[in-house]
Design a protein around this motif. Structure first.
Motif, PDB file in Angstrom:
ATOM      1  N   SER A   3       4.881 -28.043 -52.926  1.00 18.94           N
ATOM      2  CA  SER A   3       3.712 -28.268 -52.064  1.00 18.94           C
ATOM      3  C   SER A   3       3.909 -27.751 -50.642  1.00 18.94           C
ATOM      4  O   SER A   3       2.941 -27.615 -49.887  1.00 18.94           O
ATOM      5  CB  SER A   3       3.383 -29.767 -52.013  1.00 18.94           C
ATOM      6  N   LYS A   4       5.147 -27.460 -50.252  1.00 21.47           N
ATOM      7  CA  LYS A   4       5.433 -26.938 -48.919  1.00 21.47           C
ATOM      8  C   LYS A   4       5.623 -25.422 -48.903  1.00 21.47           C
ATOM      9  O   LYS A   4       5.725 -24.818 -47.836  1.00 21.47           O
ATOM     10  CB  LYS A   4       6.689 -27.605 -48.340  1.00 21.47           C
ATOM     11  N   GLY A   5       5.717 -24.813 -50.075  1.00 18.43           N
ATOM     12  CA  GLY A   5       5.887 -23.371 -50.144  1.00 18.43           C
ATOM     13  C   GLY A   5       7.311 -22.914 -50.394  1.00 18.43           C
ATOM     14  O   GLY A   5       7.582 -21.702 -50.366  1.00 18.43           O
ATOM     15  N   PHE A   6       8.246 -23.835 -50.648  1.00 12.54           N
ATOM     16  CA  PHE A   6       9.587 -23.439 -51.064  1.00 12.54           C
ATOM     17  C   PHE A   6       9.528 -22.919 -52.497  1.00 12.54           C
ATOM     18  O   PHE A   6       8.772 -23.445 -53.318  1.00 12.54           O
ATOM     19  CB  PHE A   6      10.556 -24.631 -51.014  1.00 12.54           C
ATOM     20  N   ARG A   7      10.335 -21.918 -52.819  1.00 14.98           N
ATOM     21  CA  ARG A   7      10.366 -21.485 -54.219  1.00 14.98           C
ATOM     22  C   ARG A   7      11.327 -22.379 -54.999  1.00 14.98           C
ATOM     23  O   ARG A   7      12.414 -21.994 -55.425  1.00 14.98           O
ATOM     24  CB  ARG A   7      10.753 -20.010 -54.378  1.00 14.98           C
ATOM     25  N   ASN A   8      10.894 -23.595 -55.147  1.00 10.23           N
ATOM     26  CA  ASN A   8      11.619 -24.629 -55.895  1.00 10.23           C
ATOM     27  C   ASN A   8      10.602 -25.401 -56.714  1.00 10.23           C
ATOM     28  O   ASN A   8       9.438 -25.535 -56.314  1.00 10.23           O
ATOM     29  CB  ASN A   8      12.340 -25.587 -54.953  1.00 10.23           C
TER      30      ASN A   8
END
Length: 396
Positions: free
Chosen positions: A76-81
């Motif tokens: 939801s924050k834009g990390f590729r996780n």
């Protein structure tokens, strides 16, 4: 004889029709997204999120470098996780914040193929006392990386920040962003918006500088248009079973070669550096110094990893690049950026992971096809092994 000429004419027209169909058809299919999502569909260059410049809440397939579809997930924050992270770091966790450009984001590789994902698994292998978590943020270039840490990244209290630097274009990004008329300005260890930013700067001779005349041989720009055709690459892949090398792709064209091209960054490898390259290295040094100061202030360990260019790694790619760009190889030092940035890291007491020698020793192809500057899955795996070795020499 007339019949023969008539048949040859029909064959030639048929050939042109086939070529035209391939060229137009491929572009229509690609531009309409019928092959699937590409990197541009999951990336936001204008909006920096808490996870960098990747679009949040993505759970899609993207087309990899070989035409297949692979998973692409951002939280939801834009990390590729594929999981969320709290600002409060859990007990017993060593948090690694992996920041860099499209290499770090995992350009055209699957979710579980990025070097950051593999590194996390390897760090946690046979490990009971602590747990490692590696957060993946795409920040485009080191200038944005410093800005990102101050605005967002340090909220997550990382123990280690891994900064990936692409040899070549990241230097140009430092030069352009911190230019008098560029987008950013560096004040201490903070990156601020430059109020005097002028878009017309990008059209000036300073930005569009070509390599010095003695470093390449002038040739027709016709071949730049030929390079953009899909058909020759398709036929080569079908009929040529032996790898003969691929010259690295150029955004601005191979003829003439530009100093500040954002794929090859050829100017950074010149023995006699143009003034703008000297300035680029100076600005890179300033950013690295600011990052080091920030790490001491905030209490995280800073590790810099270098991402080598394909012509540095594979001899056949180097020979093809020299040929296609009409370069004079005597005017280049293909390891000079590594040496210069290595000297910066030594001076600033920054841990450096430079995988060039290990990459050069491999017999497998580590880069995507089509002259792409990015690694394939094998390249990511090898990078993760080099980072693992570098991090294990440290203690926290």
């Amino acid at each position: 004889m007339k019949k023969l000429l008539k048949y040859l004419k029909y064959i030639f027209l048929l050939f042109l029709l086939v070529i035209g169909t391939i060229e137009i058809g491929f572009r229509v299919i690609r531009n309409n997204g019928w092959l699937g999502n590409d990197f541009g569909d999951v990336f936001s260059q204008d909006l920096m999120n808490e996870g960098g410049f990747l679009i949040p809440n993505q759970d899609v397939n993207v087309v990899n470098g070989y035409g297949s579809k692979v998973p692409w997930i951002t939280n939801s924050k834009g990390f590729r996780n594929d999981r969320e992270f709290s600002y409060q770091k859990p007990k017993g966790v060593i948090r690694v914040l992996s920041i860099g450009d499209s290499f770090t984001a995992g350009y055209r590789v699957g979710q579980n193929e990025t070097y950051s994902y593999i590194l996390e698994n390897q760090l946690n292998k046979n490990q009971d006392s602590v747990k490692y978590e590696v957060m993946v943020a795409s920040i485009l270039n080191p200038v944005n990386g410093l800005e990102y840490l101050n605005k967002h990244g340090l909220k997550y209290k990382p123990d280690i920040v891994l900064l990936g630097i692409t040899l070549g274009n990241d230097l140009s990004e430092c030069f352009i962003n911190l230019h008098e008329y560029g987008k950013k300005q560096l004040i201490g260890s903070e990156v601020l918006e430059n109020k005097s930013f002028d878009k017309s700067f990008l059209e000036t001779q300073v930005f569009n500088e070509t390599l010095p005349p003695d470093t390449y041989i002038q040739s027709s720009e016709f071949w730049d248009y030929y390079d953009r055709l899909i058909s020759p690459k398709l036929f080569k892949s079908i009929f040529n079973r032996t790898y003969t090398g691929e010259s690295i792709f150029a955004i601005k064209g191979k003829r003439p070669p530009y100093v500040h091209d954002f794929t090859h960054g050829m100017g950074a490898f010149l023995k006699k550096q143009p003034e703008t390259i000297k300035v680029s290295f100076d600005r890179m040094h300033r950013i690295m110094k600011a990052l080091k100061e920030l790490s001491l202030k905030e209490g995280f360990d800073l590790t810099v990893s270098l991402f080598p260019q394909r012509f540095q790694v594979n001899q056949l790619d180097l020979e093809k690049t020299i040929k296609d760009y009409n370069l004079n190889p005597e005017r280049f030092n293909w390891e000079s950026p590594n040496d210069i940035i290595g000297a910066f890291c030594k001076e600033l007491n920054i841990t450096l992971v430079d995988p060039l020698e290990k990459f050069q020793s491999q017999s497998e192809l580590l880069y995507l096809p089509g002259g792409d500057m990015h690694w394939n899955a094998k390249g990511h795996k090898l990078m993760s092994e080099q980072l693992l070795y570098g991090l294990k020499k440290q203690s926290w």
